[in-house]
Design an enzyme around this catalytic site. Structure first.
Site, PDB file in Angstrom:
ATOM      1  N   LYS A 147      -8.909  13.681 100.491  1.00  0.00           N
ATOM      2  CA  LYS A 147      -9.175  12.967  98.876  1.00  0.00           C
ATOM      3  C   LYS A 147      -7.547  12.115  98.734  1.00  0.00           C
ATOM      4  O   LYS A 147      -6.883  11.480  98.078  1.00  0.00           O
ATOM      5  CB  LYS A 147      -9.396  14.029  97.823  1.00  0.00           C
ATOM      6  CG  LYS A 147     -10.666  13.936  97.995  1.00  0.00           C
ATOM      7  CD  LYS A 147     -11.427  14.968  97.279  1.00  0.00           C
ATOM      8  CE  LYS A 147     -12.732  14.899  97.459  1.00  0.00           C
ATOM      9  NZ  LYS A 147     -13.568  15.894  96.328  1.00  0.00           N
ATOM     10  N   GLN A 157     -10.935  20.997  92.975  1.00  0.00           N
ATOM     11  CA  GLN A 157     -12.044  21.207  93.722  1.00  0.00           C
ATOM     12  C   GLN A 157     -12.591  22.074  93.120  1.00  0.00           C
ATOM     13  O   GLN A 157     -12.568  23.472  93.287  1.00  0.00           O
ATOM     14  CB  GLN A 157     -11.289  21.480  95.177  1.00  0.00           C
ATOM     15  CG  GLN A 157     -11.898  21.283  96.038  1.00  0.00           C
ATOM     16  CD  GLN A 157     -12.618  20.476  96.473  1.00  0.00           C
ATOM     17  OE1 GLN A 157     -11.889  18.525  96.197  1.00  0.00           O
ATOM     18  NE2 GLN A 157     -14.103  20.139  96.935  1.00  0.00           N
ATOM     19  N   ASP A 214     -15.358  13.973  88.069  1.00  0.00           N
ATOM     20  CA  ASP A 214     -16.510  14.134  87.915  1.00  0.00           C
ATOM     21  C   ASP A 214     -17.743  13.502  87.073  1.00  0.00           C
ATOM     22  O   ASP A 214     -19.049  14.183  87.665  1.00  0.00           O
ATOM     23  CB  ASP A 214     -16.457  16.045  88.189  1.00  0.00           C
ATOM     24  CG  ASP A 214     -15.760  15.889  89.787  1.00  0.00           C
ATOM     25  OD1 ASP A 214     -15.973  15.627  91.025  1.00  0.00           O
ATOM     26  OD2 ASP A 214     -15.701  17.430  90.472  1.00  0.00           O
TER      27      ASP A 214
END
Ligand SMILES: NC(=O)c1ccc[n+]([C@@H]2O[C@H](COP(=O)([O-])OP(=O)(O)OC[C@H]3O[C@@H](n4cnc5c(N)ncnc54)[C@H](OP(=O)(O)O)[C@@H]3O)[C@@H](O)[C@H]2O)c1
Length: 292
Positions: free
Chosen positions: A58, A102, A125
């Site tokens: 990422k 994460q 998210d």
């Protein structure tokens, strides 16, 4: 027809992600031209190899797109308060527009509690309770990435959704539940008749067999079999379980012999999820810069 007897048209996520990321890159360039460097911060807790690998991927992608990506790596021994402090620091930093924790995080830490500490506007998210509430009310805000990715995937491949019968197997907070809210919204790429089934509906195949679009959102490998699929239906495999590095999807491969269109076993919903993360991040930066 392939050697496996596949007849369904494939709906890969890669080209969808490419299109979304090209738009993100344009937005990043416009922000940088206006003197704003969009920043997506990442937080890793502990020493899980797979999680460290995902974060590296990422960060590399963030750099390619032109994001700054400040990173904090907390030791496996970090406390809940340590994690909250890191998030509070990122909340307070006006140069950080999005924050990604994460997951999974070590089992003794509470991910949901940490999420509630995060500024909802920096929640890339789209899983903060405030953002779930915004989704329920149809208010703007970061969308949960996998549901948003599935909507984008169907739109990209020209699958009509409006007015059609969508059945979602699974009501989990990450996928089934927010996807149901998203696809029932009054928008051209949604506007569907949505039914959600789960362990409380013993005869769930009765519902999935009538679906024009069936989304598997369970996490039980092979749970969706050809006899659960209406001939010619569109089948989207969202649920997966990992055994080590092996990916085990909800949708049995033989469903491709009955479906009209289906996401591939690998490279279906996954790439669109990651693209939506960056879309949420750049939109957060645009909002912070007063551009949206
Ligand atoms: N592809 C991606 O990028 C991506 C991203 C995020 C998540 N996922 C995957 O999506 C899946 C769902 O995640 P989630 O967090 O939303 O869900 P979750 O919280 O794990 O819930 C799973 C759902 O499946 C239902 N279910 C489980 N076993 C069942 C059975 N035998 N029959 C009928 N229903 C059953 C459960 O029913 P009850 O509610 O009745 O228990 C629950 O609603 C997971 O596999 C996850 O790995 C994929």
């Amino acid at each position: 027809m392939s050697s496996t007897g596949t007849t369904a048209r494939l709906l890969p996520g890669g080209p969808v992600a490419e299109q979304v990321l090209a738009e993100v890159a344009e937005d990043v360039a416009a922000l940088r031209a206006a003197g704003v460097t969009p920043a997506l911060a990442t937080v890793l807790v502990g020493d899980d190899d797979a999680s460290a690998g995902y974060i590296r991927i990422k960060q590399r992608q963030a750099a390619q797109l032109g994001f700054a990506s400040p990173h904090v790596h907390l030791p496996a021994s970090a406390s809940q308060a340590d994690l909250h402090r890191v998030l509070a620091d990122f909340n307070a930093d006006p140069d950080v527009h999005g924050v990604l924790v994460q997951h999974p995080i070590p089992g003794r830490l509470d991910y949901d509690r940490a999420l509630q500490v995060l500024d909802p506007d920096k929640d890339v998210d789209g899983m903060h309770p405030v953002n779930m509430g915004r989704l329920a009310l149809g208010l703007p805000g970061p969308l949960p990435c996998t549901p948003a990715g599935i909507e984008a995937l169907l739109a990209f491949h020209g699958v009509p959704v409006a007015g059609r019968e969508v059945v979602i197997l699974g009501r989990g907070a990450t996928l089934g539940r927010p996807l149901a809210m998203l696809l029932a919204q009054k928008r051209p790429t949604a506007n569907a008749a949505v039914t959600v089934v789960h362990t409380g509906v013993a005869d769930w195949p009765r519902y999935t067999r009538r679906a024009e679009i069936l989304v598997a959102a369970v996490g039980v490998p092979g749970i969706v079999r050809p006899e659960h699929v209406r001939p010619g239906a569109v089948v989207v495999g969202g649920g997966v379980r990992y055994e080590g590095r092996r990916l085990l999807p909800d949708v049995d491969e033989s469903c491709a012999e009955v479906a009209g269109a289906i996401t591939p076993r690998v490279g279906g919903v996954g790439p669109t999820t990651v693209a939506m993360l960056f879309r949420n991040a750049v939109r957060a930066a645009r909002r912070a810069a007063g551009l949206d």
